[in-house]
Design a protein around this motif. Structure first.
Motif, PDB file in Angstrom:
ATOM      1  N   PRO A  10      21.667  -4.566  11.843  1.00 54.52           N
ATOM      2  CA  PRO A  10      22.218  -4.127  13.128  1.00 54.52           C
ATOM      3  C   PRO A  10      21.221  -3.326  13.950  1.00 54.52           C
ATOM      4  CG  PRO A  10      23.454  -3.169  11.277  1.00 54.52           C
ATOM      5  CD  PRO A  10      22.457  -4.099  10.694  1.00 54.52           C
ATOM      6  N   LYS A  11      20.143  -2.860  13.328  1.00 49.52           N
ATOM      7  CA  LYS A  11      19.195  -2.073  14.134  1.00 49.52           C
ATOM      8  C   LYS A  11      18.523  -2.941  15.223  1.00 49.52           C
ATOM      9  CE  LYS A  11      14.903  -2.160  11.541  1.00 49.52           C
ATOM     10  NZ  LYS A  11      14.030  -1.569  10.589  1.00 49.52           N
ATOM     11  N   PHE A  12      18.643  -4.254  15.102  1.00 49.92           N
ATOM     12  CA  PHE A  12      18.060  -5.131  16.131  1.00 49.92           C
ATOM     13  C   PHE A  12      19.057  -5.472  17.252  1.00 49.92           C
ATOM     14  CE2 PHE A  12      15.559  -6.143  12.299  1.00 49.92           C
ATOM     15  CZ  PHE A  12      14.282  -5.851  12.777  1.00 49.92           C
ATOM     16  N   LEU A  13      20.291  -4.951  17.133  1.00 48.09           N
ATOM     17  CA  LEU A  13      21.315  -5.357  18.110  1.00 48.09           C
ATOM     18  C   LEU A  13      20.914  -5.046  19.552  1.00 48.09           C
ATOM     19  CD1 LEU A  13      24.716  -4.616  16.327  1.00 48.09           C
ATOM     20  CD2 LEU A  13      24.030  -6.771  17.379  1.00 48.09           C
ATOM     21  N   ILE A  66      22.373 -16.846  13.759  1.00 47.65           N
ATOM     22  CA  ILE A  66      22.136 -15.472  13.297  1.00 47.65           C
ATOM     23  C   ILE A  66      23.470 -14.732  13.239  1.00 47.65           C
ATOM     24  CG2 ILE A  66      19.753 -15.313  14.140  1.00 47.65           C
ATOM     25  CD1 ILE A  66      20.992 -13.330  16.267  1.00 47.65           C
ATOM     26  N   GLU A  67      23.531 -13.746  12.363  1.00 45.16           N
ATOM     27  CA  GLU A  67      24.759 -12.959  12.196  1.00 45.16           C
ATOM     28  C   GLU A  67      24.376 -11.513  11.893  1.00 45.16           C
ATOM     29  OE1 GLU A  67      27.125 -14.517   8.966  1.00 45.16           O
ATOM     30  OE2 GLU A  67      26.531 -16.577   9.392  1.00 45.16           O
ATOM     31  N   ILE A  68      25.338 -10.611  12.078  1.00 41.87           N
ATOM     32  CA  ILE A  68      25.142  -9.198  11.718  1.00 41.87           C
ATOM     33  C   ILE A  68      26.095  -8.890  10.550  1.00 41.87           C
ATOM     34  CG2 ILE A  68      25.281  -6.807  12.549  1.00 41.87           C
ATOM     35  CD1 ILE A  68      23.109  -8.336  13.998  1.00 41.87           C
ATOM     36  N   PRO A  69      25.619  -8.208   9.510  1.00 40.83           N
ATOM     37  CA  PRO A  69      26.456  -7.983   8.310  1.00 40.83           C
ATOM     38  C   PRO A  69      27.493  -6.867   8.521  1.00 40.83           C
ATOM     39  CG  PRO A  69      24.309  -6.958   8.019  1.00 40.83           C
ATOM     40  CD  PRO A  69      24.270  -7.618   9.369  1.00 40.83           C
ATOM     41  N   ALA A  70      28.604  -7.212   9.175  1.00 38.78           N
ATOM     42  CA  ALA A  70      29.589  -6.209   9.577  1.00 38.78           C
ATOM     43  C   ALA A  70      30.191  -5.458   8.384  1.00 38.78           C
ATOM     44  CB  ALA A  70      30.699  -6.888  10.374  1.00 38.78           C
ATOM     45  N   ALA A  71      30.555  -6.190   7.315  1.00 38.94           N
ATOM     46  CA  ALA A  71      31.211  -5.530   6.187  1.00 38.94           C
ATOM     47  C   ALA A  71      30.224  -4.615   5.449  1.00 38.94           C
ATOM     48  CB  ALA A  71      31.792  -6.571   5.235  1.00 38.94           C
ATOM     49  N   GLY A  72      28.940  -5.008   5.405  1.00 41.69           N
ATOM     50  CA  GLY A  72      27.916  -4.158   4.802  1.00 41.69           C
ATOM     51  C   GLY A  72      27.861  -2.816   5.518  1.00 41.69           C
ATOM     52  N   VAL A  73      27.879  -2.872   6.837  1.00 44.88           N
ATOM     53  CA  VAL A  73      27.832  -1.650   7.646  1.00 44.88           C
ATOM     54  C   VAL A  73      29.062  -0.781   7.346  1.00 44.88           C
ATOM     55  CG1 VAL A  73      27.939  -0.772  10.024  1.00 44.88           C
ATOM     56  CG2 VAL A  73      26.483  -2.738   9.480  1.00 44.88           C
ATOM     57  N   SER A  74      30.245  -1.418   7.298  1.00 48.64           N
ATOM     58  CA  SER A  74      31.488  -0.660   7.081  1.00 48.64           C
ATOM     59  C   SER A  74      31.506   0.068   5.738  1.00 48.64           C
ATOM     60  CB  SER A  74      32.688  -1.606   7.097  1.00 48.64           C
ATOM     61  OG  SER A  74      32.877  -2.098   8.369  1.00 48.64           O
ATOM     62  N   GLY A  75      30.785  -0.483   4.759  1.00 49.60           N
ATOM     63  CA  GLY A  75      30.802   0.133   3.429  1.00 49.60           C
ATOM     64  C   GLY A  75      29.539   0.921   3.136  1.00 49.60           C
ATOM     65  N   ASP A  76      28.721   1.204   4.142  1.00 53.21           N
ATOM     66  CA  ASP A  76      27.431   1.865   3.926  1.00 53.21           C
ATOM     67  C   ASP A  76      27.614   3.386   3.898  1.00 53.21           C
ATOM     68  OD1 ASP A  76      24.895   2.964   4.139  1.00 53.21           O
ATOM     69  OD2 ASP A  76      24.135   1.342   5.403  1.00 53.21           O
ATOM     70  N   PRO A  77      27.312   4.038   2.730  1.00 51.54           N
ATOM     71  CA  PRO A  77      27.540   5.496   2.652  1.00 51.54           C
ATOM     72  C   PRO A  77      26.649   6.301   3.595  1.00 51.54           C
ATOM     73  CG  PRO A  77      26.510   4.645   0.636  1.00 51.54           C
ATOM     74  CD  PRO A  77      26.814   3.462   1.491  1.00 51.54           C
ATOM     75  N   SER A 127      30.126  -1.087  18.778  1.00 56.04           N
ATOM     76  CA  SER A 127      28.812  -0.456  18.628  1.00 56.04           C
ATOM     77  C   SER A 127      28.169  -1.025  17.365  1.00 56.04           C
ATOM     78  CB  SER A 127      28.972   1.063  18.494  1.00 56.04           C
ATOM     79  OG  SER A 127      29.521   1.369  17.230  1.00 56.04           O
ATOM     80  N   ALA A 128      26.965  -0.557  17.055  1.00 56.42           N
ATOM     81  CA  ALA A 128      26.272  -1.075  15.866  1.00 56.42           C
ATOM     82  C   ALA A 128      27.033  -0.737  14.580  1.00 56.42           C
ATOM     83  CB  ALA A 128      24.855  -0.522  15.810  1.00 56.42           C
ATOM     84  N   SER A 129      27.947   0.256  14.631  1.00 56.48           N
ATOM     85  CA  SER A 129      28.740   0.561  13.432  1.00 56.48           C
ATOM     86  C   SER A 129      30.218   0.178  13.613  1.00 56.48           C
ATOM     87  CB  SER A 129      28.610   2.042  13.062  1.00 56.48           C
ATOM     88  OG  SER A 129      28.978   2.841  14.159  1.00 56.48           O
ATOM     89  N   SER A 130      30.566  -0.427  14.734  1.00 56.50           N
ATOM     90  CA  SER A 130      31.946  -0.902  14.981  1.00 56.50           C
ATOM     91  C   SER A 130      31.854  -2.351  15.435  1.00 56.50           C
ATOM     92  CB  SER A 130      32.620  -0.102  16.099  1.00 56.50           C
ATOM     93  OG  SER A 130      32.381   1.251  15.973  1.00 56.50           O
ATOM     94  N   LEU A 131      31.933  -3.261  14.454  1.00 55.76           N
ATOM     95  CA  LEU A 131      31.590  -4.655  14.770  1.00 55.76           C
ATOM     96  C   LEU A 131      32.766  -5.620  14.679  1.00 55.76           C
ATOM     97  CD1 LEU A 131      28.214  -4.469  12.882  1.00 55.76           C
ATOM     98  CD2 LEU A 131      28.421  -5.045  15.305  1.00 55.76           C
ATOM     99  N   THR A 132      33.992  -5.094  14.471  1.00 55.17           N
ATOM    100  CA  THR A 132      35.157  -5.980  14.326  1.00 55.17           C
ATOM    101  C   THR A 132      35.332  -6.873  15.547  1.00 55.17           C
ATOM    102  OG1 THR A 132      36.248  -4.269  13.077  1.00 55.17           O
ATOM    103  CG2 THR A 132      37.653  -6.019  13.905  1.00 55.17           C
ATOM    104  N   PHE A 133      35.044  -6.333  16.718  1.00 56.51           N
ATOM    105  CA  PHE A 133      35.258  -7.105  17.944  1.00 56.51           C
ATOM    106  C   PHE A 133      33.961  -7.716  18.466  1.00 56.51           C
ATOM    107  CE2 PHE A 133      38.755  -3.958  17.899  1.00 56.51           C
ATOM    108  CZ  PHE A 133      39.827  -4.845  17.899  1.00 56.51           C
ATOM    109  N   GLY A 134      32.967  -7.839  17.596  1.00 53.87           N
ATOM    110  CA  GLY A 134      31.699  -8.422  18.024  1.00 53.87           C
ATOM    111  C   GLY A 134      30.852  -7.382  18.733  1.00 53.87           C
ATOM    112  N   TYR A 135      29.949  -7.880  19.557  1.00 57.36           N
ATOM    113  CA  TYR A 135      29.002  -6.969  20.204  1.00 57.36           C
ATOM    114  C   TYR A 135      28.391  -7.664  21.412  1.00 57.36           C
ATOM    115  CZ  TYR A 135      25.264  -3.478  20.529  1.00 57.36           C
ATOM    116  OH  TYR A 135      24.425  -2.484  20.966  1.00 57.36           O
TER     117      TYR A 135
END
Ligand code: HEM
Length: 532
Positions: free
Chosen positions: A105-108, A405-416, A459-467
């Motif tokens: 997501p840092k490339f978003l 290309i895709e962004i790993p949304a679930a990875g972000v959601s579970g990232d401590p 946002s880069a940490s809220s990806l449920t609705f895309g970006y």
């Protein structure tokens, strides 16, 4: 038929050519060998443009595809990729023909600036829906435009009507007894969401019509079945069988049926327009009718296609999110009093009316819902785009045309490092974030934190609705509808897990999707001290 003259000319030319070949055969053989060698060398030694991007999954493409499609497999692959390469890129073989590159997501920030002819949302959807074979048009820009320019701005004036439909449909669909009854929640919610959304999409004439409800709910299911059947066919067979298989033919019937139930309403509205003092209805059908010329929708059948398109985008996504929220609420009775109080307080400021402001003030409910999106992401990836022209990322990696290309949304959601203790469902996580950040910061920073911690945040940490520019335009409508349903449940009903069930129902993982189990039961009763 060739004439005699022509025939002799053809023979003469053939003879001359044969003589030429005899003269030059050594040269022809030499160049054929050279061409064959070049082709073979290209095959074996060609530089794979994706070679520098690590692959996640074991074995060759076929084996990796099998790992992806098996129950829970896709989620495992994305999780593994995120753990190893979360700041870079990795490759996954999905069920699609095209390979996917998962990008950090840092490339978003840089990706969002690329135009549609480089990074295409509609080409990605077209491929996902197997549009070549199902015939389903994935690109409905006037639906997106109408949601943005007409629906969202209309919400403050339509909320009252939508809320009325939510309450009425809940009265129709949910048990009204004060004794506990077990219900299949998901199927009830599908009808409630379809009716309440239908009030805005097709107006009061049709929103409870069984034909409309059937289309609004089942078109999506039929489309998904058709997509799956096509996806399981060998690629060479798809153009031959794809368009004629029964699930695809059913989709055509759906369009015809939708056209049949919409046309009388459209005709009646057009006739009524001729009457003096006629006030046009305030709904999606009418807004699109008003712009038919501007959008170039000459045939009224397009109105049916648009309605099916919007149902596809809206009904199951909203229902899944509400089901996820209510399954969670039923398993967490301790949060109910706090959320109930939040809703009561917000409504006290508007005399009990569901205004936009009152719903914005339901901040603890908003936090709970936002945590549901984080904890139960409906897809493991977000921002899926097809690359139409190659481009280079700021880390120097060139992404070739033709891949997804895709962004790993679930990875972000579970990232401590983004969400502390991600394995804990914290109903007030985002409420606390909003409170603490707005106390600690001021001005732009505080406003940014508030904007990033809401149900509708993108946002880069809220990806449920895309970006980016194709982020879901319907999320504001969905948020209001979901809050109305949740608030009505909190105020007028009690819910719990059925006797003998001790834990929240686990979600079902299918490919890259995760959905609340639609077959499960929830116990519900009408609150005695509340009148809806
Ligand atoms: C909780 C419910 C919903 C979820 C989770 C959801 C999710 C999404 C996602 C992930 C996208 C793709 C965004 C991207 O790739 O950047 C999208 C696009 C879209 N959504 Fe939603 N959606 C929801 C509800 C709705 C509703 C209620 C409507 C209509 C009122 C709607 C209309 C659309 C449209 C028209 C697009 C295509 C946007 C475009 O063409 O640029 N969605 N949605």
């Amino acid at each position: 038929m060739p004439s005699a003259n022509n025939t002799s000319t053809v023979f003469a030319a053939a003879g001359a050519a044969a003589a030429g070949v005899n003269d030059h055969w050594p040269a022809i053989v030499a160049s054929s060998v050279f061409i064959a060698f070049t082709l073979i060398a290209q095959y074996f030694f060609k530089v794979d443009p994706l070679a520098g991007i690590p692959v996640v999954g074991q074995g060759g493409k076929g084996s990796r595809r099998r790992q992806f499609v098996k129950q829970g497999g896709a989620w495992k692959l994305y999780r593994e990729g995120y753990e190893k390469f979360k700041d870079g890129l990795f490759r996954i073989t999905t069920a699609r023909e095209t390979e996917s590159i998962i990008v950090s997501p840092k490339f978003l920030g840089e990706l969002r600036k690329l135009p549609d002819d480089v990074l295409s949302f509609s080409a990605s959807v077209t491929e996902s829906l197997q549009s070549k074979y199902t015939g389903v048009k994935a690109d409905l820009p006037h639906v997106t435009e109408t949601v943005k320019s007409s629906l969202t701005p209309a919400l403050p004036r339509l909320n009252l009507e939508i809320h009325r439909e939510v309450v009425d449909s809940m009265r129709l669909e949910l048990p009204q007894s004060s004794t506990w009854t077990d219900i299949n929640l998901n199927s009830k919610l599908l009808r409630i969401v379809a009716m309440a959304s239908g009030r805005v999409f097709v107006g009061p004439e049709l929103c409870r019509d069984e034909g409309y409800l059937d289309a609004a709910i089942n078109y999506t299911i039929d489309l998904m079945i058709a997509v799956h059947v096509v996806a399981f066919m060998p690629v060479w067979l798809r153009p031959i069988l794809g368009p004629i298989i029964p699930p695809v033919r059913k989709l055509h019937r759906r369009v015809k049926e939708a056209d049949e139930f919409l046309r009388p309403v459209v005709t009646a509205r057009r006739e009524a327009e001729q009457l003096p003092g006629y006030k046009k209805p305030d709904d999606m059908l009418q807004w699109i009718m008003n712009s038919q010329e501007k959008f170039g929708l000459k045939d009224d059948k397009e109105l049916a296609l648009n309605q099916l398109g919007i149902s596809f985008a809206a009904i199951h996504t909203t229902t899944m999110t509400t089901t996820n929220s209510l399954y969670t609420l039923a398993a967490m009775p301790e949060v109910v009093p706090m959320l109930r109080e939040d809703v009561e307080q917000a409504l006290a400021g508007s005399d009990g009316v569901f205004t936009s402001l009152a719903m914005q003030n339901m901040k603890k409910l908003d936090s709970f819902l936002r945590e549901v999106l984080r904890y139960y992401p409906i897809s493991t990836s977000s921002f899926q785009r097809k690359v139409l022209k190659p481009f280079t990322l700021s880390n120097g990696t060139t992404i070739p045309a033709g891949i997804i290309i895709e962004i790993p949304a679930a990875g972000v959601s579970g990232d401590p490092s983004i969400f502390p203790d991600p394995e804990v469902f914290d109903a007030l996580r985002f409420y606390k974030l909003r409170q603490s950040k707005s106390e600690a910061n001021s001005g732009i920073k505080a406003a940014e934190t508030v904007a990033n911690s809401q149900f509708v945040s993108v946002s880069a940490s809220s990806l449920t609705f895309g970006y980016g520019k194709h982020a879901c335009p319907g999320r504001f409508f969905a948020a209001n509808e979901i809050k109305m349903i949740m608030a009505t449940i909190l105020l007028h009903y009690d819910i719990k897990l059925p006797d003998g069930v001790t834990e929240r129902y686990p979600n079902l993982q299918m490919g890259a999707q995760s959905l609340p189990d639609p077959k499960k039961l929830i116990s519900i009763r009408k609150r005695e001290d509340a009148a809806a």
